[in-house]
Design a protein around this motif. Structure first.
Motif, PDB file in Angstrom:
ATOM      1  N   TYR A  70       5.617  70.090  39.023  1.00 44.35           N
ATOM      2  CA  TYR A  70       4.441  70.681  39.426  1.00 44.35           C
ATOM      3  C   TYR A  70       4.310  71.413  40.784  1.00 44.35           C
ATOM      4  O   TYR A  70       3.567  71.577  41.587  1.00 44.35           O
ATOM      5  N   ARG A  79      -0.820  77.849  36.484  1.00 46.65           N
ATOM      6  CA  ARG A  79      -1.994  77.176  36.921  1.00 46.65           C
ATOM      7  C   ARG A  79      -3.102  77.926  37.204  1.00 46.65           C
ATOM      8  O   ARG A  79      -4.255  77.948  36.694  1.00 46.65           O
ATOM      9  N   VAL A 105      -5.570  71.392  36.005  1.00 39.83           N
ATOM     10  CA  VAL A 105      -5.022  71.928  34.829  1.00 39.83           C
ATOM     11  C   VAL A 105      -4.347  70.970  34.099  1.00 39.83           C
ATOM     12  O   VAL A 105      -3.305  70.357  34.735  1.00 39.83           O
TER      13      VAL A 105
END
Length: 175
Positions: A70, A79, A105
């Motif tokens: 991430y 994203r 998301v």
């Protein structure tokens, strides 16, 4: 002109000068309030953050790799693609006929259950905070994701409409 704020006492609308938090009528609560703020600040210090990051968030090598994903440029691009594709609207609320703006998301099938789909745009959807809480609860019961749970031998559900129906069923049954 000095900065001012409302008295923190419930239903008291008296204006007080900063740094005070309570008016003269409720001034006896000031010390207790400051002590509670200090206790909170001590409990949320560097040690607390370190414990959360090392014990909870990065509890296994798989979770560490998942969290690091991430923080990559690849995730940032994915994203943004999904946000623009879905016009910043929660896909799960849209199934229920509501339009809710959102910026989170989410993986339709969680990474813990299907790590190979983490960069698959078809496995990503926008979700609002309310739906995200319900979906997380549903994922933990259906897939067995989350700390302390054991993965279940179930099939992946990739249809947002089916997930929305199932997660709302869990919401109504358990809450």
């Amino acid at each position: 002109m000095p900065k001012v704020r409302r008295c923190r006492h419930p239903n008291c609308h008296t204006i007080v000068e900063q740094p005070d938090h309570y008016c003269q009528l409720h001034h006896e609560y000031e010390a207790e309030y400051l002590a509670s703020r200090e206790r909170w600040a001590r409990s949320h210090d560097k040690q607390y953050t370190h414990h959360y990051n090392t014990v909870t968030r990065n509890r296994t090598n798989d979770k560490r790799m998942q969290y690091n994903f991430y923080r990559t440029k690849q995730w940032s691009r994915l994203r943004q693609i999904v946000l623009e594709r879905d016009h910043y609207l929660c896909a799960y609320c849209q199934v229920q006929g509501k339009l809710t703006p959102a910026k989170t998301v989410d993986h339709i099938v969680p990474i813990e259950f299907s790590p190979n789909d983490k960069a698959n745009v078809a496995n990503l959807a926008i979700i609002c905070g309310r739906c995200h809480r319900f979906k997380t609860d549903w994922e933990q019961s259906y897939y067995g994701t989350g700390q302390g749970n054991r993965m279940q031998p179930v099939g992946a559900i990739r249809d947002i409409q089916a997930v929305a129906v199932l997660m709302n069923g869990v919401k109504h049954d358990e809450r």
